[in-house]
Design a protein around this motif. Structure first.
Motif, PDB file in Angstrom:
ATOM      1  N   ALA A   1      11.651   4.943   4.185  1.00 19.54           N
ATOM      2  CA  ALA A   1      11.694   6.241   3.579  1.00 19.54           C
ATOM      3  C   ALA A   1      10.696   6.530   2.589  1.00 19.54           C
ATOM      4  O   ALA A   1      10.832   5.992   1.213  1.00 19.54           O
ATOM      5  CB  ALA A   1      13.259   6.467   2.878  1.00 19.54           C
ATOM      6  N   PRO A   2       9.555   7.096   3.018  1.00 24.85           N
ATOM      7  CA  PRO A   2       8.469   6.803   1.749  1.00 24.85           C
ATOM      8  C   PRO A   2       8.746   8.217   1.139  1.00 24.85           C
ATOM      9  O   PRO A   2       7.744   8.500   0.106  1.00 24.85           O
ATOM     10  CB  PRO A   2       7.261   7.099   2.809  1.00 24.85           C
ATOM     11  CG  PRO A   2       7.841   7.860   4.157  1.00 24.85           C
ATOM     12  CD  PRO A   2       9.034   7.442   4.302  1.00 24.85           C
ATOM     13  N   GLY A   3       9.878   9.113   1.155  1.00 24.15           N
ATOM     14  CA  GLY A   3       9.662  10.422   0.381  1.00 24.15           C
ATOM     15  C   GLY A   3      10.544  10.307  -0.689  1.00 24.15           C
ATOM     16  O   GLY A   3      11.144   9.173  -1.052  1.00 24.15           O
TER      17      GLY A   3
ATOM     18  N   ARG B   1      17.551  -3.111  11.140  1.00 28.93           N
ATOM     19  CA  ARG B   1      17.974  -4.439  10.354  1.00 28.93           C
ATOM     20  C   ARG B   1      17.767  -4.414   9.096  1.00 28.93           C
ATOM     21  O   ARG B   1      18.560  -5.277   8.272  1.00 28.93           O
ATOM     22  CB  ARG B   1      16.693  -5.391  11.239  1.00 28.93           C
ATOM     23  CG  ARG B   1      16.832  -6.882  10.886  1.00 28.93           C
ATOM     24  CD  ARG B   1      18.041  -7.353  11.467  1.00 28.93           C
ATOM     25  NE  ARG B   1      17.984  -8.767  11.031  1.00 28.93           N
ATOM     26  CZ  ARG B   1      18.949  -9.185   9.987  1.00 28.93           C
ATOM     27  NH1 ARG B   1      19.100  -8.442   9.048  1.00 28.93           N
ATOM     28  NH2 ARG B   1      18.774 -10.299   9.657  1.00 28.93           N
ATOM     29  N   ALA B   2      16.686  -3.880   8.352  1.00 32.01           N
ATOM     30  CA  ALA B   2      16.682  -3.496   7.014  1.00 32.01           C
ATOM     31  C   ALA B   2      16.201  -2.380   6.862  1.00 32.01           C
ATOM     32  O   ALA B   2      15.228  -1.694   7.502  1.00 32.01           O
ATOM     33  CB  ALA B   2      16.208  -4.725   6.261  1.00 32.01           C
ATOM     34  N   SER B   3      16.014  -2.079   5.574  1.00 29.13           N
ATOM     35  CA  SER B   3      15.452  -0.806   5.061  1.00 29.13           C
ATOM     36  C   SER B   3      14.564  -0.969   3.721  1.00 29.13           C
ATOM     37  O   SER B   3      14.989  -1.840   2.949  1.00 29.13           O
ATOM     38  CB  SER B   3      16.235   0.457   4.884  1.00 29.13           C
ATOM     39  OG  SER B   3      16.883   0.649   6.139  1.00 29.13           O
ATOM     40  N   VAL B   4      13.563  -0.142   3.676  1.00 27.91           N
ATOM     41  CA  VAL B   4      12.630   0.143   2.241  1.00 27.91           C
ATOM     42  C   VAL B   4      12.569   1.460   1.922  1.00 27.91           C
ATOM     43  O   VAL B   4      12.320   2.389   2.734  1.00 27.91           O
ATOM     44  CB  VAL B   4      11.179  -0.656   2.414  1.00 27.91           C
ATOM     45  CG1 VAL B   4      10.487  -0.295   1.462  1.00 27.91           C
ATOM     46  CG2 VAL B   4      11.244  -1.987   3.044  1.00 27.91           C
TER      47      VAL B   4
ATOM     48  N   ALA C   1      17.672   9.154   0.174  1.00 28.26           N
ATOM     49  CA  ALA C   1      17.708   8.367   1.647  1.00 28.26           C
ATOM     50  C   ALA C   1      18.227   6.902   1.204  1.00 28.26           C
ATOM     51  O   ALA C   1      18.755   6.341   2.017  1.00 28.26           O
ATOM     52  CB  ALA C   1      16.232   8.064   2.247  1.00 28.26           C
ATOM     53  N   ALA C   2      18.032   6.402   0.118  1.00 29.03           N
ATOM     54  CA  ALA C   2      18.228   5.208  -0.422  1.00 29.03           C
ATOM     55  C   ALA C   2      19.714   5.137  -0.273  1.00 29.03           C
ATOM     56  O   ALA C   2      20.333   4.154   0.206  1.00 29.03           O
ATOM     57  CB  ALA C   2      17.686   4.729  -1.720  1.00 29.03           C
ATOM     58  N   HIS C   3      20.554   6.149  -0.674  1.00 32.59           N
ATOM     59  CA  HIS C   3      21.762   6.056  -0.855  1.00 32.59           C
ATOM     60  C   HIS C   3      22.357   6.085   0.573  1.00 32.59           C
ATOM     61  O   HIS C   3      23.300   5.470   0.902  1.00 32.59           O
ATOM     62  CB  HIS C   3      22.257   7.320  -1.694  1.00 32.59           C
ATOM     63  CG  HIS C   3      22.070   7.097  -3.014  1.00 32.59           C
ATOM     64  ND1 HIS C   3      23.055   6.703  -4.147  1.00 32.59           N
ATOM     65  CD2 HIS C   3      20.821   7.524  -3.755  1.00 32.59           C
ATOM     66  CE1 HIS C   3      22.404   6.538  -5.221  1.00 32.59           C
ATOM     67  NE2 HIS C   3      21.150   7.219  -5.177  1.00 32.59           N
ATOM     68  N   MET C   4      21.940   6.923   1.501  1.00 37.66           N
ATOM     69  CA  MET C   4      22.312   6.853   2.726  1.00 37.66           C
ATOM     70  C   MET C   4      21.864   5.478   3.510  1.00 37.66           C
ATOM     71  O   MET C   4      23.020   4.858   4.085  1.00 37.66           O
ATOM     72  CB  MET C   4      21.147   8.120   3.695  1.00 37.66           C
ATOM     73  CG  MET C   4      21.298   9.352   3.129  1.00 37.66           C
ATOM     74  SD  MET C   4      20.245  10.273   4.236  1.00 37.66           S
ATOM     75  CE  MET C   4      19.760  11.570   2.773  1.00 37.66           C
ATOM     76  N   PHE C   5      20.846   4.701   3.396  1.00 31.54           N
ATOM     77  CA  PHE C   5      20.705   3.433   3.569  1.00 31.54           C
ATOM     78  C   PHE C   5      21.774   2.448   3.058  1.00 31.54           C
ATOM     79  O   PHE C   5      22.480   1.579   3.787  1.00 31.54           O
ATOM     80  CB  PHE C   5      19.277   2.900   3.346  1.00 31.54           C
ATOM     81  CG  PHE C   5      18.026   3.587   4.077  1.00 31.54           C
ATOM     82  CD1 PHE C   5      18.259   3.835   5.289  1.00 31.54           C
ATOM     83  CD2 PHE C   5      16.840   3.512   3.416  1.00 31.54           C
ATOM     84  CE1 PHE C   5      17.097   4.340   5.927  1.00 31.54           C
ATOM     85  CE2 PHE C   5      15.767   4.027   3.931  1.00 31.54           C
ATOM     86  CZ  PHE C   5      15.888   4.570   5.251  1.00 31.54           C
TER      87      PHE C   5
END
Length: 340
Positions: A189-191, A268-271, A277-281
């Motif tokens: 999630a680059p935004g 598998r994992a997220s950045v 988006a971080a909260h959705m992940f």
């Protein structure tokens, strides 16, 4: 405060963004548990609330009424407006819970007729009930809200580590269609809300290249303000996935945060930058690496027990550009290894 349970509860917030909506959900659930028979009104005094929009499904059955853009908390001058009736046309509530700490805003809100008023402003100076002597306001927003609820209700509400959502089965089916079983997907999630909170896009692209070299498939989660990045990313990474931009997805789901949660369950994992988006992940319960720069992680930390935080300050300054690519590659690999 009266010992009788309130029939009407008003909760004041300035506004709710997507991340706020997820973080405040334990408080909203707690409100309904503490006051099961009350009519609960959610008042967004300055702007709007995601509980009336993209996260309305999460508030269903918990909040009875949502008032947006109420004009409370905008300016000091509102204290002297509408003196005859006060805010909200003179409506009365048994209990008001003010979730913010600006004193004049609390004064303005206190003009709403009520029986009991809970507010942390000026060390609970205006509050009908006050915490025990020596109380220290927590650093995390979630714990702050739960403390206010405990004060108002006299009940204990522990801080949850994760947030369980009963997602619609159709959303999970759509997520399975967009990200079918097989590959190891890495969410990216680059935004974010603005450039100061964004790690350079070229770094996300290089990170994705490295993941491809490991046999993984990068999946970019791009919101409506970031669709202009698709061509640049796709030219560099022809095999990358853009599930929210697939044909028919926007038409059928918009940019539903709950669809993103369902998709995040399949990676598998997220950045991510510090963003909604971080909260959705985080809700997706997969390992998550979050990059912080100008914002402090403590207050708005997402709800997950699989979180790795990387701070720009640890690499020379608050600007996101200070975070080196190899630090994120290492953090991501460690996160994947830690949560098989």
């Amino acid at each position: 405060m009266t010992s009788n349970p309130p029939d009407s509860v008003l909760v004041y917030v300035g506004f709710d963004r997507i991340g706020d909506g997820f973080l405040k959900l334990p408080f909203v659930r707690g409100l309904r548990a503490a006051f099961p028979g009350a009519r609960i009104t959610w008042l967004a005094g300055r702007e709007d609330s995601v509980y009336a929009g993209v996260l309305a499904d999460l508030a269903h059955g918990l909040i009875d009424e949502i008032i947006e853009n109420a004009g409370i908390g905008l300016s000091f001058g509102e204290l002297f407006q509408g003196l005859s009736k006060g805010p909200l046309g003179g409506r009365r509530f048994d209990l008001i819970i003010d979730t913010q700490r600006i004193f004049w805003t609390s004064l303005s809100l206190k003009r709403v007729p009520h029986d009991a008023f809970i507010s942390p402003a000026a060390r609970f100076l205006l509050s009908s009930k006050k915490p025990a002597k020596g109380y220290r306001f927590p650093k995390t927003m979630q714990r702050q809200l739960l403390d206010l609820l405990e004060l108002a209700s006299g009940r204990d509400f522990p801080t949850p580590q994760t947030l369980d959502l009963d997602l619609n089965k159709d959303l999970r089916a759509e997520a399975a269609r967009l990200l079918p079983e097989g590959p190891d997907y890495i969410g990216l999630a680059p935004g974010s809300g603005g450039p100061p909170k964004c790690w350079p896009l070229e770094n996300f692209i290089e990170l994705a290249r490295h993941q491809e070299s490991q046999g993984r498939v990068p999946v970019f989660f791009l919101g409506p303000k970031e669709t202009g990045w698709i061509d640049e990313i796709r030219n560099a990474l022809p095999e990358a996935r853009f599930p929210l931009q697939e044909e028919g997805v926007e038409r059928n789901h918009g940019f539903s945060p709950l669809l993103s949660v369902a998709l995040s369950e399949r990676v598998r994992a997220s950045v991510s930058n510090d963003s909604g988006a971080a909260h959705m992940f985080a809700v997706g319960s997969r390992p998550l690496v979050i990059l912080y720069g100008v914002t402090a992680p403590k207050k708005f930390m997402p709800m997950t027990d699989k979180l790795t935080i990387v701070r720009a300050q640890d690499f020379g300054g608050p600007e996101m550009r200070h975070i080196p690519l190899d630090a994120i590659e290492e953090a991501l690999e460690q996160a994947i290894e830690s949560y098989p």
